[in-house]
Design a protein around this motif. Structure first.
Motif, short mmCIF file in Angstrom:
data_model
loop_
_atom_site.label_atom_id
_atom_site.label_comp_id
_atom_site.label_asym_id
_atom_site.label_seq_id
_atom_site.Cartn_x
_atom_site.Cartn_y
_atom_site.Cartn_z
N ALA A 1 -0.87 -2.59 12.41
CA ALA A 1 -1.55 -1.16 11.18
C ALA A 1 -1.75 -0.34 12.87
O ALA A 1 -1.50 1.22 12.81
CB ALA A 1 -2.84 -0.82 10.88
N ALA B 1 1.31 0.76 14.30
CA ALA B 1 2.34 1.92 12.89
C ALA B 1 1.55 4.24 13.85
O ALA B 1 2.41 4.73 13.50
CB ALA B 1 2.33 1.18 11.93
N GLY C 1 3.14 -1.77 2.84
CA GLY C 1 2.16 -1.40 4.41
C GLY C 1 0.76 -2.16 2.99
O GLY C 1 -0.42 -2.53 3.78
N THR D 1 -2.82 -5.25 4.41
CA THR D 1 -3.89 -4.92 3.77
C THR D 1 -4.61 -6.33 2.50
O THR D 1 -6.31 -6.01 2.78
CB THR D 1 -3.84 -3.73 2.49
OG1 THR D 1 -3.99 -4.05 1.22
CG2 THR D 1 -3.35 -2.41 3.11
N GLY E 1 7.56 -1.69 6.22
CA GLY E 1 5.96 -1.46 5.88
C GLY E 1 4.70 -2.57 6.12
O GLY E 1 4.17 -2.37 6.38
N SER F 1 7.24 4.04 7.16
CA SER F 1 6.13 4.13 7.99
C SER F 1 5.01 4.82 7.90
O SER F 1 3.58 4.38 7.62
CB SER F 1 6.53 5.09 9.56
OG SER F 1 7.91 3.71 10.09
N ALA G 1 3.12 3.22 4.56
CA ALA G 1 2.18 2.36 5.32
C ALA G 1 1.27 2.46 6.26
O ALA G 1 0.20 2.21 6.09
CB ALA G 1 4.17 1.22 6.26
N VAL G 2 1.72 2.98 7.11
CA VAL G 2 0.45 4.19 7.69
C VAL G 2 -1.04 4.72 6.65
O VAL G 2 -2.12 4.31 7.11
CB VAL G 2 0.65 5.47 8.61
CG1 VAL G 2 -0.56 6.36 9.05
CG2 VAL G 2 1.65 5.24 10.21
N PHE H 1 -2.99 2.14 5.03
CA PHE H 1 -3.45 0.96 6.21
C PHE H 1 -4.56 1.76 6.61
O PHE H 1 -5.31 1.61 6.59
CB PHE H 1 -2.72 0.59 7.92
CG PHE H 1 -1.40 0.51 7.68
CD1 PHE H 1 -1.82 -1.02 7.17
CD2 PHE H 1 -0.56 0.41 8.65
CE1 PHE H 1 -0.31 -1.75 6.74
CE2 PHE H 1 0.67 -0.47 8.60
CZ PHE H 1 0.48 -1.11 7.39
#
Length: 252
Positions: free
Chosen positions: A46, A49, A88, A92, A150, A187, A190-191, A194
């Motif tokens: 994470a 990324a 992403g 998690t 992701g 990205s 996904a960020v 995170f």
């Protein structure tokens, strides 16, 4: 985080930013560096990324003219956002033990993508005539690649270029522009996942963020002087060593 660790992370991020600007493969530097600094693999993934996302944004800005003429941009953007969010989100919720077991395979896949990128793209281009122009198939392919992007991201850009070559989507320049913009979306969501899950180590992320920006600027200048083939070989060699190291750590 000690000063020595911070300097090491900055240096790793600088190299990653330079590689991303010249040939790609920054994840194969930032992720192992964070693991070596003591972060659990999920946190390292994470944080890596987050540190690299601004680089994707900066790269996409150079392709604004090509993006203006890219076909299928809206639908591909939606597929990328959804896939990146799924990938992403999986990070998690996946168990740390399972993620640790997957890491060597993910690094192996990313390394193989870089090693055989030219062969893969060329093979896809040669078989484009046999695929047809199914928009649904293209979007499903983009969605699948976005999930991977992701979740981990290494080699994601190569996968997208190979996919677009298979469908003869557009000119190489516009395909690269589309790939760069969609990487921002994949990205980015996904960020956000995170950050919402609280799995980003912010001190390390900020240090590496500064490093990737500095490395990206330097890499853009070096790209005009250094042969891309040399850089690719460096990335593949590094990825091969990391693959062996992580397989040993997980299964040795």
């Amino acid at each position: 985080m000690t000063l020595l660790v911070a300097l090491a992370l900055f240096a790793a991020a600088f190299v990653a930013g330079a590689l991303n600007a010249m040939a790609g493969g920054g994840t194969l530097v930032t992720f192992p560096a964070l693991v070596a600094a003591g972060l659990p693999p999920i946190i390292a993934n994470a944080t890596s990324a987050v540190s690299q996302w601004p680089g994707y944004v900066a790269s996409s800005l150079t392709f604004r003219r090509e993006l203006a003429g890219a076909r299928a941009l809206p639908s591909m953007s939606v597929a990328s956002l959804l896939g990146g969010l799924v990938g992403g989100g999986l990070v998690t919720v996946v168990s740390p033990r399972l993620f640790d077991a997957l890491v060597p395979w993910l690094i192996l896949l990313a390394t193989a993508m870089f090693a055989f990128s030219s062969t893969l793209t060329r093979w896809m281009s040669q078989h484009a005539a046999n695929v047809g122009r199914s928009t649904t198939a293209l979007l499903l392919g983009q969605f699948a690649v976005s999930i991977y992007g992701g979740f981990f991201g290494g080699g994601m850009g190569i996968m997208m270029l190979a996919l677009y070559s298979l469908f003869a989507l557009d000119t190489l320049t516009r395909m690269n522009a589309l790939k760069t913009w969609l990487s921002v979306l994949i990205s980015g969501v996904a960020v956000l996942a995170f950050i919402a899950a609280g799995i980003v180590n912010w001190p390390a992320a900020l240090v590496m963020l500064a490093g990737t920006i500095a490395g990206g600027v330097a890499g853009a200048r070096l790209a005009r002087r250094l042969p891309a083939l040399w850089l690719k070989r460096v990335v593949v060699a590094l990825g091969s060593l990391l693959t062996l190291a992580f397989f040993w750590k997980a299964y040795g």
